[in-house]
Design an enzyme around this catalytic site. Structure first.
Site, PDB file in Angstrom:
ATOM      1  N   LYS A  88      26.199 -37.148 -47.227  1.00 48.88           N
ATOM      2  CA  LYS A  88      25.022 -38.028 -47.266  1.00 48.88           C
ATOM      3  C   LYS A  88      25.150 -39.147 -48.301  1.00 48.88           C
ATOM      4  O   LYS A  88      24.556 -40.212 -48.130  1.00 48.88           O
ATOM      5  CB  LYS A  88      23.757 -37.198 -47.505  1.00 48.88           C
ATOM      6  CG  LYS A  88      23.524 -36.096 -46.461  1.00 48.88           C
ATOM      7  CD  LYS A  88      23.534 -36.624 -45.032  1.00 48.88           C
ATOM      8  CE  LYS A  88      23.661 -35.499 -44.006  1.00 48.88           C
ATOM      9  NZ  LYS A  88      23.794 -35.972 -42.629  1.00 48.88           N
ATOM     10  N   ARG A 119      25.723 -37.203 -32.611  1.00 47.86           N
ATOM     11  CA  ARG A 119      25.701 -36.380 -31.382  1.00 47.86           C
ATOM     12  C   ARG A 119      24.606 -36.893 -30.455  1.00 47.86           C
ATOM     13  O   ARG A 119      23.800 -37.729 -30.847  1.00 47.86           O
ATOM     14  CB  ARG A 119      25.349 -34.933 -31.756  1.00 47.86           C
ATOM     15  CG  ARG A 119      23.978 -34.859 -32.440  1.00 47.86           C
ATOM     16  CD  ARG A 119      23.415 -33.457 -32.552  1.00 47.86           C
ATOM     17  NE  ARG A 119      22.027 -33.501 -32.990  1.00 47.86           N
ATOM     18  CZ  ARG A 119      21.614 -33.573 -34.239  1.00 47.86           C
ATOM     19  NH1 ARG A 119      22.483 -33.618 -35.220  1.00 47.86           N
ATOM     20  NH2 ARG A 119      20.324 -33.623 -34.535  1.00 47.86           N
ATOM     21  N   HIS A 155      10.621 -29.062 -40.529  1.00 46.56           N
ATOM     22  CA  HIS A 155      11.788 -29.884 -40.198  1.00 46.56           C
ATOM     23  C   HIS A 155      12.310 -29.658 -38.790  1.00 46.56           C
ATOM     24  O   HIS A 155      13.424 -30.027 -38.460  1.00 46.56           O
ATOM     25  CB  HIS A 155      12.903 -29.689 -41.236  1.00 46.56           C
ATOM     26  CG  HIS A 155      12.455 -30.029 -42.630  1.00 46.56           C
ATOM     27  ND1 HIS A 155      11.946 -31.268 -42.950  1.00 46.56           N
ATOM     28  CD2 HIS A 155      12.391 -29.299 -43.755  1.00 46.56           C
ATOM     29  CE1 HIS A 155      11.613 -31.276 -44.227  1.00 46.56           C
ATOM     30  NE2 HIS A 155      11.865 -30.096 -44.744  1.00 46.56           N
TER      31      HIS A 155
HETATM   32  C1  MV4 Z   1      12.665 -37.873 -47.304  1.00 44.25           C
HETATM   33  C2  MV4 Z   1      11.258 -37.892 -47.312  1.00 44.25           C
HETATM   34  C3  MV4 Z   1      10.649 -38.758 -48.184  1.00 44.25           C
HETATM   35  N1  MV4 Z   1      11.393 -39.534 -49.003  1.00 44.25           N
HETATM   36  N2  MV4 Z   1      13.362 -38.659 -48.125  1.00 44.25           N
HETATM   37  C4  MV4 Z   1      13.162 -34.286 -44.178  1.00 44.25           C
HETATM   38  C5  MV4 Z   1      14.241 -34.056 -43.180  1.00 44.25           C
HETATM   39  C6  MV4 Z   1      15.391 -34.863 -43.637  1.00 44.25           C
HETATM   40  N3  MV4 Z   1      16.023 -35.477 -42.511  1.00 44.25           N
HETATM   41  C7  MV4 Z   1      14.837 -35.827 -44.606  1.00 44.25           C
HETATM   42  N4  MV4 Z   1      13.463 -35.495 -44.817  1.00 44.25           N
HETATM   43  C8  MV4 Z   1      12.693 -36.259 -45.626  1.00 44.25           C
HETATM   44  N5  MV4 Z   1      13.346 -37.085 -46.478  1.00 44.25           N
HETATM   45  C9  MV4 Z   1      12.723 -39.473 -48.964  1.00 44.25           C
HETATM   46  N6  MV4 Z   1      13.441 -40.237 -49.780  1.00 44.25           N
HETATM   47  C10 MV4 Z   1      10.562 -37.063 -46.449  1.00 44.25           C
HETATM   48  C11 MV4 Z   1      11.275 -36.229 -45.615  1.00 44.25           C
HETATM   49  C12 MV4 Z   1      10.482 -35.386 -44.772  1.00 44.25           C
HETATM   50  C13 MV4 Z   1      10.417 -35.591 -43.399  1.00 44.25           C
HETATM   51  C14 MV4 Z   1      11.159 -36.595 -42.783  1.00 44.25           C
HETATM   52  C15 MV4 Z   1      11.100 -36.766 -41.426  1.00 44.25           C
HETATM   53  C16 MV4 Z   1      10.284 -35.954 -40.660  1.00 44.25           C
HETATM   54  C17 MV4 Z   1       9.548 -34.946 -41.244  1.00 44.25           C
HETATM   55  C18 MV4 Z   1       9.612 -34.748 -42.607  1.00 44.25           C
HETATM   56  C19 MV4 Z   1       8.862 -33.731 -43.174  1.00 44.25           C
HETATM   57  C20 MV4 Z   1       8.929 -33.545 -44.542  1.00 44.25           C
HETATM   58  C21 MV4 Z   1       9.747 -34.361 -45.329  1.00 44.25           C
END
Ligand code: MV4
Length: 510
Positions: free
Chosen positions: A119, A295, A238
């Site tokens: 990442k 993917r 998630h």
């Molecule tokens: C974040 C975020 C807020 N700020 N990064 C959760 C899954 C992963 N793909 C990254 N995620 C997040 N990263 C920053 N800098 C909030 C989330 C997140 C989230 C993102 C997409 C869909 C649902 C979520 C649920 C909780 C937190």
């Protein structure tokens, strides 16, 4: 067009294996299913042209058994391998072994998988490509005090993430500088446990974001196109639950800018095939690169519907190496598509998987309805794998029309024998905030209560419910009395089922 690929081995199971088989059939390509000992009667095995048992039910012994899968591919004369999603789809070693065996890998180059899996490296590549990234660290956290100084400038809250992570695993939100060192320590421990690598990095934490991702296609000459966005903000732990395209927050200008960023990202990592660039969109509609998924994704059908592109057919075409002309999607997005993931899980029991035999399976049909499923009436859902049993995708001229279509289709969908999330979807799709398009990532936590009903009711409420249930039982008996018409009549089984179901509304809505 006749592609040079003649026979594809599908290293997967369930609905995605079925989806790939359908694309093969349409293109005149032979399909080879592989299956574990509990999947002998699975739908993908029945539908494929050939099927080979590859081992015991445990994923490591079958669907993750790289050596055996490649051996089968060679023995049966397959010339290509499609990994679906999950299992080996983002395993760069497997992609490499497939190519070393002289087979075509229907996916991106192993190098792109590795780079996007790291990442921190992905952030660096995106930054160089000019895609906006979330303010955060340029590398893994080394000197924790130095990192704290930088994070303080960016501003709390901050999130610590695993370098080898993704999909929300090993994420830690830090609200105050006081928790900095302890949060890093916890995140490192989790990252080591989950990925075998304790490296972590930090990002500014975006509050109440939306998850908006761009579907891309790229060919072997570095030509890439965007197929617009999907909004996937409705998630639980998630896990995506509902996905749609277009997104209510994306207008033509934002679509163009996000599409351009995603295409630049794909070109910067040497991407080939179908991929997805995930972004967070904040309340001011700023967007930030999050991750790239190397993917085909579970939610690809919503893009297929509003663009008219068969993404799996495009994957096969690109992988075959035949000259590729990008599909013309200047008419897109055409209308609105929404996907509901139907899991064999019990919403009233903490979404616990509900394995068993499907005794009733009535999938909806009709205009604007697509069901991608890996099951049928009589099928067994094993405990060993992901419990998603079907995806319902609906289409309408606009979002409200798609929602109306979804309501009807969800009413029609009956699965008995195992608990499912169908009724949960019926609740979500009726929720005023969903209908208004207020779909931020905290939607489910904010509007749904998963505690047992008995824990959140006082005695007065319980008495009222007992009275209502008694009244209801009497009304139901009256409603189901024979109709007062001459001649021989019977109640439609569907109508009776619908009436019964109306009483079985899941009680968790706030
Ligand atoms: C974040 C975020 C807020 N700020 N990064 C959760 C899954 C992963 N793909 C990254 N995620 C997040 N990263 C920053 N800098 C909030 C989330 C997140 C989230 C993102 C997409 C869909 C649902 C979520 C649920 C909780 C937190």
């Amino acid at each position: 067009m006749q592609l040079p690929i003649k026979r594809v081995l599908i290293a997967n199971r369930g609905e995605i294996a079925v989806r790939v088989i359908r694309a093969c059939r349409r293109l005149g390509i032979d399909s080879v299913a592989v299956f574990s000992e509990v999947d002998r009667d699975a739908l993908h095995v029945r539908m494929a042209d050939y099927a080979v048992c590859i081992g015991a039910p445990q994923p490591e012994k079958s669907y993750l058994n790289m050596g055996r899968i490649i051996e089968v591919a060679r023995e049966i004369g397959a010339d290509a391998v499609h990994p679906g999603y999950g299992f080996l789809a983002e395993n760069a070693h497997f992609a490499g072994y497939v190519e070393d065996a002289g087979l075509i890998w229907i996916g991106p180059p192993p190098r792109a998988i590795t780079d996007m899996g790291d990442k921190v490296k992905a952030r660096a590549i995106m930054k160089r490509a000019g895609a906006p990234i979330v303010p955060g660290s340029d590398g893994p956290i080394g000197d924790e005090d130095a990192a704290l100084k930088e994070a303080t400038v960016a501003g709390f809250p901050i999130v610590i993430k695993a370098v080898a992570g993704g999909g929300g695993k090993g994420m830690r939100v830090v609200n105050s500088p006081n928790d900095w060192h302890s949060s890093i320590e916890t995140a490192r421990r989790e990252a080591k446990g989950a990925f075998g690598d304790p490296s972590v990095y930090w990002e500014k934490y975006i509050l109440q974001p939306r998850h908006v991702e761009i579907q891309i296609l790229a060919d072997k000459n570095g030509k890439a196109i965007s197929l617009n966005e999907r909004e996937c903000s409705i998630q639980r732990r998630h896990q995506k639950v509902i996905e749609e395209s277009p997104s209510v927050v994306v207008d033509a200008d934002l679509r163009k800018r996000m599409g351009d960023a995603a295409v630049a990202a794909a070109e910067a990592c040497g991407y080939v095939g179908a991929g997805t660039v995930e972004f967070l969109v904040d309340k001011d509609r700023n967007f930030y690169f999050l991750e790239m998924n190397t993917r085909l994704q579970v939610e690809h059908p919503v893009t297929e519907w509003v663009t008219g592109v068969d993404l799996v057919a495009e994957q096969l075409h690109i992988a075959s190496g035949v000259e590729w002309t990008p599909p013309d999607i200047s008419h897109a997005p055409f209308g609105h598509a929404i996907q509901f993931r139907i899991y064999a899980e019990d919403p009233q029991n903490n979404f616990l998987p509900s394995p068993g035999t499907i005794t009733t399976y009535n999938a909806p049909q009709g205009p604007g309805v697509r069901v991608d499923s890996g099951v049928y009436r009589g099928a067994k859902i094993p405990i060993f794998y992901d419990p998603m049993v079907a995806k319902l995708i609906v289409w309408g001229r606009d979002r409200n029309d798609a929602i109306a279509c979804g309501m009807g289709a969800l009413e029609e969908f009956t699965i008995d024998g195992v608990a499912t999330t169908i009724d949960f979807h019926r609740q979500v799709i009726r929720h005023p905030e969903f209908i208004k398009g207020n779909t931020t990532t905290d939607f489910i936590d904010k509007y749904f209560d998963f505690s047992p009903p008995s824990d959140r009711m006082d005695d007065n409420v319980k008495r009222a419910i007992a009275v209502a249930a008694a009244l209801y039982a009497r009304r139901k008996a009256e409603r189901q009395a024979p109709l007062e018409v001459s001649g021989d009549t019977t109640a439609s089984a569907w109508a009776v089922d619908g009436r019964l179901r109306a009483t079985r509304r899941w009680p968790g809505v706030i």
